[in-house]
Write a protein that holds these residues in place. Structure first.
Motif, short mmCIF file in Angstrom:
data_model
loop_
_atom_site.label_atom_id
_atom_site.label_comp_id
_atom_site.label_asym_id
_atom_site.label_seq_id
_atom_site.Cartn_x
_atom_site.Cartn_y
_atom_site.Cartn_z
N PRO A 107 0.82 -1.22 0.00
CA PRO A 107 0.00 0.00 0.00
C PRO A 107 0.85 1.27 0.00
O PRO A 107 1.93 1.32 0.59
N SER A 108 0.34 2.31 -0.69
CA SER A 108 1.03 3.59 -0.72
C SER A 108 0.00 4.71 -0.87
O SER A 108 -1.00 4.56 -1.58
N ASN A 109 0.26 5.84 -0.20
CA ASN A 109 -0.61 7.00 -0.32
C ASN A 109 0.02 8.11 -1.16
O ASN A 109 -0.47 9.23 -1.20
N LYS A 110 1.09 7.80 -1.87
CA LYS A 110 1.78 8.80 -2.69
C LYS A 110 1.13 8.89 -4.07
O LYS A 110 0.96 7.90 -4.77
N TRP A 111 0.77 10.13 -4.44
CA TRP A 111 0.18 10.42 -5.74
C TRP A 111 1.04 11.45 -6.45
O TRP A 111 1.60 12.34 -5.81
N LEU A 112 1.15 11.32 -7.75
CA LEU A 112 1.91 12.26 -8.56
C LEU A 112 0.98 13.21 -9.30
O LEU A 112 -0.02 12.77 -9.88
N ARG A 113 1.28 14.50 -9.26
CA ARG A 113 0.62 15.44 -10.16
C ARG A 113 1.42 15.34 -11.45
O ARG A 113 2.64 15.49 -11.45
N VAL A 114 0.75 15.02 -12.54
CA VAL A 114 1.44 14.75 -13.80
C VAL A 114 0.88 15.60 -14.93
O VAL A 114 -0.24 16.10 -14.87
N ALA A 115 1.70 15.72 -15.95
CA ALA A 115 1.28 16.31 -17.22
C ALA A 115 1.55 15.25 -18.28
O ALA A 115 2.61 14.63 -18.31
N PHE A 116 0.57 15.04 -19.15
CA PHE A 116 0.68 14.06 -20.22
C PHE A 116 -0.09 14.61 -21.41
O PHE A 116 -1.30 14.83 -21.33
N ASN A 117 0.61 14.86 -22.51
CA ASN A 117 0.02 15.53 -23.66
C ASN A 117 -0.63 16.82 -23.18
O ASN A 117 0.04 17.65 -22.60
N GLN A 118 -1.92 17.00 -23.38
CA GLN A 118 -2.58 18.22 -22.91
C GLN A 118 -3.39 17.95 -21.64
O GLN A 118 -4.27 18.72 -21.27
#
Length: 146
Positions: A107-118
């Motif tokens: 289990p993990s509570n880490k989330w990434l704010r990401v950019a992918f294409n638009q």
């Protein structure tokens, strides 16, 4: 509208990097004035000099290991704004604690704010090959808010 959000995220990142670079390149010279803002009358340097360095992590891309939903926030209760298929790379903007998700590494509570294409949003780190970078704010900075 999503293209507009991607533009503002990218614009903000560019501005922050530019401000940081400007501060490093054109920052005030500690030898020009004393701590109270006055100049030395004899032109000598103050007895102590303090230098502050602004470190801005470089944004990096990471490969998605399993097709995953991109969400409007760091949890499965947030709306799905898109998907990223296995093998594609996403630009990791920052990391934030969110909903705990069971995954291949536990289990993990880490989330990434990401950019992918638009597209911009959040992906659980469980399905992105970030390795130990997930816990190193000098590599992936901590998000200040969602």
């Amino acid at each position: 509208m999503r293209g507009g959000a991607a533009f503002w995220v990218l614009f903000t990142v560019v501005v922050l990097v530019g401000v940081g670079a400007g501060a490093v390149l054109f920052g005030s010279n500690a030898n020009d004035s004393n701590d109270d803002g006055s100049s030395s009358q004899d032109g000598s340097s103050p007895s102590s000099t303090t230098t502050t360095q602004l470190l801005i992590p470089s944004l990096r891309s990471y490969k998605v290991t399993t097709g995953v939903n991109v969400r409007s926030g760091p949890g499965t209760t947030y709306s799905v704004v898109g998907t990223v298929e296995t093998g594609y790379e996403v630009l990791a903007v920052c990391v934030i604690d969110g909903e705990t998700i069971p995954g291949p590494l536990g289990p993990s509570n880490k989330w990434l704010r990401v950019a992918f294409n638009q597209l911009t949003g959040y992906i659980t780190s469980q399905y992105v090959a970030v390795g130990t970078a997930i816990n190193d704010p000098s590599v992936i900075p901590v998000c200040t808010s969602i």
